[in-house]
Structures are given as C-alpha cells and as structure tokens.
Design a protein around this motif. Structure first.
Motif, mmCIF file in Angstrom:
data_model
loop_
_atom_site.group_PDB
_atom_site.id
_atom_site.type_symbol
_atom_site.label_atom_id
_atom_site.label_comp_id
_atom_site.label_asym_id
_atom_site.label_seq_id
_atom_site.Cartn_x
_atom_site.Cartn_y
_atom_site.Cartn_z
ATOM 1 N N ASP A 32 -7.337 -16.979 -24.955
ATOM 2 C CA ASP A 32 -6.737 -16.374 -23.764
ATOM 3 C C ASP A 32 -5.482 -15.582 -24.128
ATOM 4 N N LYS A 33 -4.687 -16.130 -25.053
ATOM 5 C CA LYS A 33 -3.485 -15.415 -25.481
ATOM 6 C C LYS A 33 -3.855 -14.123 -26.205
ATOM 7 N N LEU A 34 -4.902 -14.174 -27.030
ATOM 8 C CA LEU A 34 -5.362 -12.986 -27.747
ATOM 9 C C LEU A 34 -5.826 -11.912 -26.765
ATOM 10 N N VAL A 35 -6.562 -12.325 -25.748
ATOM 11 C CA VAL A 35 -7.027 -11.378 -24.726
ATOM 12 C C VAL A 35 -5.835 -10.723 -24.033
ATOM 13 N N ASN A 36 -4.843 -11.549 -23.664
ATOM 14 C CA ASN A 36 -3.654 -11.004 -23.008
ATOM 15 C C ASN A 36 -2.929 -10.009 -23.904
ATOM 16 N N LEU A 64 -1.375 -4.574 -24.812
ATOM 17 C CA LEU A 64 -1.128 -3.560 -25.833
ATOM 18 C C LEU A 64 -1.900 -2.276 -25.555
ATOM 19 N N GLY A 65 -3.135 -2.402 -25.086
ATOM 20 C CA GLY A 65 -3.978 -1.232 -24.886
ATOM 21 C C GLY A 65 -4.273 -0.957 -23.434
ATOM 22 N N ALA A 66 -5.219 -0.037 -23.228
ATOM 23 C CA ALA A 66 -5.622 0.339 -21.873
ATOM 24 C C ALA A 66 -7.086 -0.043 -21.681
ATOM 25 N N SER A 67 -7.352 -0.895 -20.711
ATOM 26 C CA SER A 67 -8.725 -1.319 -20.440
ATOM 27 C C SER A 67 -9.509 -0.168 -19.827
ATOM 28 N N GLY A 68 -10.775 -0.056 -20.233
ATOM 29 C CA GLY A 68 -11.625 0.981 -19.676
ATOM 30 C C GLY A 68 -12.449 0.458 -18.520
ATOM 31 N N ALA A 69 -13.191 1.370 -17.882
ATOM 32 C CA ALA A 69 -14.021 0.975 -16.743
ATOM 33 C C ALA A 69 -15.136 0.031 -17.184
ATOM 34 N N ASP A 70 -15.505 0.100 -18.473
ATOM 35 C CA ASP A 70 -16.600 -0.723 -18.980
ATOM 36 C C ASP A 70 -16.136 -2.076 -19.516
ATOM 37 N N ASP A 73 -15.108 -11.245 -18.956
ATOM 38 C CA ASP A 73 -15.816 -12.438 -19.418
ATOM 39 C C ASP A 73 -16.312 -12.242 -20.852
ATOM 40 N N LYS A 74 -16.893 -11.070 -21.101
ATOM 41 C CA LYS A 74 -17.384 -10.768 -22.456
ATOM 42 C C LYS A 74 -16.223 -10.703 -23.442
ATOM 43 N N LEU A 75 -15.111 -10.082 -23.016
ATOM 44 C CA LEU A 75 -13.930 -9.975 -23.873
ATOM 45 C C LEU A 75 -13.419 -11.358 -24.249
ATOM 46 N N SER A 76 -13.356 -12.243 -23.269
ATOM 47 C CA SER A 76 -12.887 -13.601 -23.508
ATOM 48 C C SER A 76 -13.805 -14.345 -24.472
ATOM 49 N N GLN A 77 -15.114 -14.175 -24.290
ATOM 50 C CA GLN A 77 -16.073 -14.845 -25.171
ATOM 51 C C GLN A 77 -15.998 -14.291 -26.587
ATOM 52 N N ASP A 78 -15.883 -12.950 -26.692
ATOM 53 C CA ASP A 78 -15.784 -12.315 -28.011
ATOM 54 C C ASP A 78 -14.517 -12.771 -28.738
ATOM 55 N N ALA A 79 -13.410 -12.914 -27.990
ATOM 56 C CA ALA A 79 -12.157 -13.369 -28.593
ATOM 57 C C ALA A 79 -12.294 -14.797 -29.107
ATOM 58 N N THR A 80 -12.947 -15.633 -28.310
ATOM 59 C CA THR A 80 -13.167 -17.028 -28.723
ATOM 60 C C THR A 80 -14.025 -17.092 -29.980
ATOM 61 N N ASP A 81 -15.069 -16.252 -30.028
ATOM 62 C CA ASP A 81 -15.956 -16.218 -31.192
ATOM 63 C C ASP A 81 -15.199 -15.747 -32.435
ATOM 64 N N MET A 82 -14.348 -14.754 -32.266
ATOM 65 C CA MET A 82 -13.584 -14.231 -33.403
ATOM 66 C C MET A 82 -12.641 -15.290 -33.954
ATOM 67 N N ASN A 119 -12.300 -2.204 -29.555
ATOM 68 C CA ASN A 119 -13.235 -1.083 -29.425
ATOM 69 C C ASN A 119 -14.538 -1.499 -28.752
ATOM 70 N N SER A 120 -15.064 -2.671 -29.140
ATOM 71 C CA SER A 120 -16.345 -3.115 -28.582
ATOM 72 C C SER A 120 -16.232 -3.528 -27.119
ATOM 73 N N ASN A 121 -14.988 -3.674 -26.631
ATOM 74 C CA ASN A 121 -14.791 -4.032 -25.218
ATOM 75 C C ASN A 121 -14.074 -2.936 -24.437
ATOM 76 N N SER A 122 -14.179 -1.702 -24.953
ATOM 77 C CA SER A 122 -13.642 -0.507 -24.262
ATOM 78 C C SER A 122 -12.148 -0.610 -23.959
ATOM 79 N N ILE A 123 -11.404 -1.181 -24.912
ATOM 80 C CA ILE A 123 -9.946 -1.223 -24.794
ATOM 81 C C ILE A 123 -9.365 -0.245 -25.804
ATOM 82 N N GLU A 124 -8.668 0.742 -25.315
ATOM 83 C CA GLU A 124 -8.116 1.778 -26.184
ATOM 84 C C GLU A 124 -6.733 1.358 -26.670
#
Length: 561
Positions: A340-344, A349-355, A359-368, A395-400
């Motif tokens: 959760d801290k990594l997601v925050n 730091l970046g700009a979230s995109g429309a895509d 939930d996916k971002l949180s899961q991907d962060a946990t997996d990483m 990049n894979s979660n559309s965060i620039e």
C-alpha cells in the motif's frame, strides 16, 4: 508552436547574422544543407522503409541504427532518449546507449571563427595558446584546450554553427511525420507512444543542450551549492566573459578519468578516500541540495592530484523536498514489504492515467514486493533491478512517472556502476539509505507529525477512509485473512489525545487570525466609543484579544512538539 520550438528558433545562426569569415568558411555547408532540406522528408521516409519499419515496427537495434542513418540530429535525440525510461521501454534505452559519440571533427578554422564571431575578438587577443586538435568531438560541438592571457588553462566548448538550424528543421519534419511512425513493438506486442508529447520533451532537452549558457549556469550553481569542501572534491570554474549561447569556457582539469584506476594508483593516490568523497558529495547533491549531476559516467569524473572533479553539466536533475520524501517512503516500502505504501508512492510521484486500475496496481505491487520478502537490509537490494521493476510497475499500470524521477534513476544506476568498478568496497545504496533514515529522524517534528497525519488520512482513500494507521493496517491484514482476532487495542489513547490537542490549538490560531482581520476592518468604521488614535474601543479590544489568543495557541503548539 511549442515554447521549446520558439526557444530553439532563437538559437539558430542564420547566414545573414554570421561574420564574413564564418560565412565564407561555411558557404558550401550552407548550400548543401539548403539542398538537403528540400528532399529531407523523402530521405527520412526512405530510411524508415530501408529499415523495414512498416513490416514489424522497430526492434531496439533497428531503432538505434535508424537514428544513426538519419544523422547527427537524431543521434543526439537518441542519446537523450537513452536516459528516458519513462518514455521508452528499458530494452530500447539500453540499446540507444550504444549510439556512437565520435563524429566528424569540426574544421579548426571554423571553430576559431565561431569563437571570434561570439566574442568579437581575435583568437590571439583572447588566448596565449589555442590548440586546433580538439580534446573531443560530439554531435553538438567539440572541446578545445587553450590558455588565457593570464596563464589560466581552460577548455573552450564550441558549438557546430549550423546544428541549431538543422535541429529546428528536423523537429518540424518530425512533427509532420509523427502520425506515420507511432508504434514501437516489443516482445511481440506493441506499445503506443504519444510522439507529439515525446517530441516536445526532446525539444526542451535539446534546447537546454544547445544553449551553452544553460550549462554555464548549471556549473556555477553546482560549484556554489553542491561543493561543500573543495579540499575533497571540486568542479571547473566558469570563465564568464567567454560564455555565450554557442561557446562555453571553463577551467581545464588535468588528470585521469576514474576509468583509469591503475594510473591514479600509479601516481601514489589512495582509491578509497576518492571514492568516499564522490559518494558523499553525490548523496549531498541528491538529498541536501536537490540538484544532481544527471550523467555521472566515468568520463565525467576526473581525478586530479588525488582529488575528484565533476565535469560536464549539460544535464542536471532537480528534486523538491517532497520528491525526496516520496523516494524515502519508496525505499521503506520495500524494506517493510508494504504494498500500500509503494502504491501511494507511485501515485504521489506520477500521474495516474484513465486506464489505471487501482486493484490491479495494488496486486502488482504486492507481487513485486514478494521478491523482497526476506530482505532486511538495503545491502541486499540491487538498486538497478529495483528501479527497473518500479518503473515497469508504473508503466504497466498507466502511471506516468515525471522526467526528474527517471533522470534520478539513470543517474543513480550510472554512479553505482562507476563506484562498483572504481571502489567496490563502498556501497552507494547503503549510504543513501543511511542518509535517508537520518533525514527522516531529523525531520520528525511537529510539522512532520502533521504531514504524516494528513498522509494517513489520505492513505485510507485506497482502503476505506483510513483511520489512524494502526486501525488501517489491522483492516488490511484482516482483508488478507492474516489477522489473529484480539480486539484489545492498546496504546491508541495517547496518540488520539495528541491529535485532538493539536487540532484544537490549530483551530484557535486560525480563529485568532480571523478575529484580528475582523477587528482591523472595524477600525475603519464610525463605531463609538473611541479611544486614543481615534480607534473604536471594540476594535482595539478585538485586536488585543486576537494577539493574546494567537500567542497562547502557538505556545501550546510548540509545547506539544
């Protein structure tokens, strides 16, 4: 037209503005460039076709060779692209690092003519010695050794006189062709790139490299703000009177690149103190000043008489204290395996995109972070791999991610590689982390407490309105099915009381401000009775009471600290 385009146009050196000597020396080049310009569009398209772009898109190697065939403007763009992992996949950036930097030398007569055109003086008036053989040549300019009349040894960086004009025209063509070449394929898939935005970014960076006044100012700033002790480490001094848009002069550093470790040791100098000075200063740049050398490769670090010197400030990165806070939390999130801290951190730091799917971002962060489950010390972290994974996660979660962050990533990876080869007993990651922890402890005060309180409240947005951190973490653990039920919550009364007291005195302080302003407004009315100075009594009482209330509130706030 973008602002960067307008700035680039101002750097063009048109034939009508050239000195007669320079115009004469460049007459054939000007004529050839004018002819080339008329067929440049078809030439670019034919090069794309020759590299079979239309079949499968560009592989990393094909992109590099295509840029080489397109000429010096594109070689320079490729070199810039190689450090922008936020704009291109990592595989492409790594391949573009191979772009050749050795180009055709600038005619020494032309180099002399540019200097004379820019200064309005003859070479013999400026220098007691000027060497025609360049110290090095690159796509934008080349460097010459010279000696000033007072005996000072200097390096004069001279810009190729037609390069700005060429780049302006090439960028114009790139914009027209942006709709044609808009996909880069990787691993059998495709990644769409907003070429217009990308071209704007390249133009901005190119302008900063073409205007040598920017590098001169970067060097001045670095020497004044990033060098704490010149006995341990330093950088060249700018020769102000010999700096313009197209020439840059600085003191010459005589020595060896850190790549020649054997030569440094042969001269009797110890490697460890040099490496320590480099790391200490680099960490100072990033965490204390917020301005850092963005291209700290071996060739940009010279050891002279046992002292390291930073050179070449064409690219510097800039960070805010808020950026450093986020980086600090990012490192902690890995050590604590806190997804959760990594997601925050990424969202802040970046700009979230429309895509972006939270939930996916949180899961991907946990997996990483699962890869770092057994990591208890920063010594065990491969910073290069970590940063690549964080970038890929974004990049894979559309965060620039912002350019300054990716610039820092490349800079840290570069200097880490330099130190690993030059002085392997030192660990850059450990030193940065220790400094971050010291910084965190130092900044733990009332202001930090208030900031962290705000962060805790915001973090709950991702979970359900996040109450104090303890409750939120418990809810998170319960959600993952890992919480052992024990409803006796201890140690929360005092923190809640402190928060309540803090908010109470903040509200009182705000109220005192409102009361003070209101009383000041009453001073302009005709209310009676009035006291000395023709001030309404009620207004004077309000002012005095508001001041007393403000003093009391501030005292209580600092007492709570």
């Amino acid at each position: 037209m973008s602002k960067s385009s307008e700035k680039l146009k101002k750097l063009q050196l048109n034939a009508k503005d050239m000195s007669e000597d320079l115009k004469r020396l460049l007459s054939k080049d000007i004529e050839a460039q004018e002819k080339k310009e008329k067929k440049r569009s078809s030439e670019i398209l034919s090069i794309f076709a020759a590299h079979n772009y239309y079949a499968d898109g560009f592989t990393p190697e094909e992109l590099r060779t295509t840029l080489e065939d397109l000429g010096p403007t594109y070689v320079k763009i490729g070199q810039i692209m190689s450090s922008r992992v936020d704009l291109l996949p990592v595989a492409y950036c790594q391949e573009l690092e191979k772009l050749r930097t050795n180009v055709k030398k600038l005619d020494p007569e032309v180099a002399r003519a540019v200097i004379e055109h820019e200064t309005g003086k003859k070479i013999d008036e400026l220098f007691s010695e000027f060497r025609d053989e360049p110290l090095g040549s690159a796509s934008i300019g080349q460097a010459h050794y010279a000696v000033l009349k007072d005996g000072t040894e200097v390096v004069v960086k001279v810009q190729r006189p037609l390069i700005a004009d060429m780049m302006v025209k090439d960028f114009e063509l790139l914009r027209k062709l942006a709709g044609v070449a808009n996909v880069i394929s990787e691993d059998g898939g495709s990644q769409s790139i907003d070429l217009v935005t990308t071209i704007d970014e390249f133009e901005k960076v190119t302008y900063e490299e073409l205007d040598f006044r920017v590098e001169a100012e970067n060097t001045r700033f670095f020497k004044e703000n990033c060098i704490e002790d010149e006995e341990k480490i330093s950088c060249p001094t700018v020769i102000d009177e010999l700096c313009t848009e197209r020439i840059f002069t600085m003191t010459f550093v005589k020595g060896h690149s850190v790549s020649h470790k054997d030569r440094i040791e042969a001269e009797g100098y110890e490697i460890l103190p040099i490496g320590e000075a480099l790391i200490d200063n680099y960490v100072h740049q990033v965490l204390d000043v917020g301005v850092f050398h963005a291209d700290p490769h071996q060739g940009n670090i010279i050891v002279s008489e046992g002292k390291p010197y930073w050179i070449d400030f064409g690219m510097v990165g800039r960070l805010s204290s808020g950026d450093i806070d986020v980086i600090q939390d990012l490192v902690l999130s890995v050590l604590q395996a806190d997804g959760d801290k990594l997601v925050n951190c990424l969202v802040n730091l970046g700009a979230s995109g429309a895509d972006t799917d939270t939930d996916k971002l949180s899961q991907d962060a946990t997996d990483m972070l699962a890869k770092y489950a057994n990591v208890t010390s920063v010594d065990a972290i491969d910073m290069t791999t970590l940063f690549d994974e964080v970038t890929e996660l974004a990049n894979s979660n559309s965060i620039e991610l912002p350019g300054r962050f990716t610039m820092l990533i490349r800079s840290i990876i570069t200097i880490e590689g330099v130190i690993e080869e030059f002085c392997p007993e030192l660990n850059l990651v450990t030193i940065i982390s220790e400094k971050l922890m010291a910084r965190a402890k130092k900044s733990f005060n009332l202001k930090a407490t208030a900031t962290n309180l705000g962060k805790n409240i915001l973090e709950i947005g991702g979970k359900t309105v996040k109450l104090p951190a303890l409750i939120a973490d418990s809810l998170s653990t319960l959600n993952r099915g890992k919480l052992k039920v024990n409803m006796e919550i201890k140690g929360i009364d005092d923190p809640l009381k402190q928060i309540g007291d803090f908010l109470r005195y903040v509200i009182l302080a705000l109220f005192s401000c409102v009361l003070f302003l209101g009383s000041c407004i009453l001073c302009m009315t005709k209310l009676t009775p009035r006291v000395a100075g023709d001030v309404p009594l009620v207004a004077l009482a309000g002012i005095l009471f508001s001041i007393a209330l403000a003093i009391y509130s501030i005292k209580q706030l600092f007492k709570k600290k």
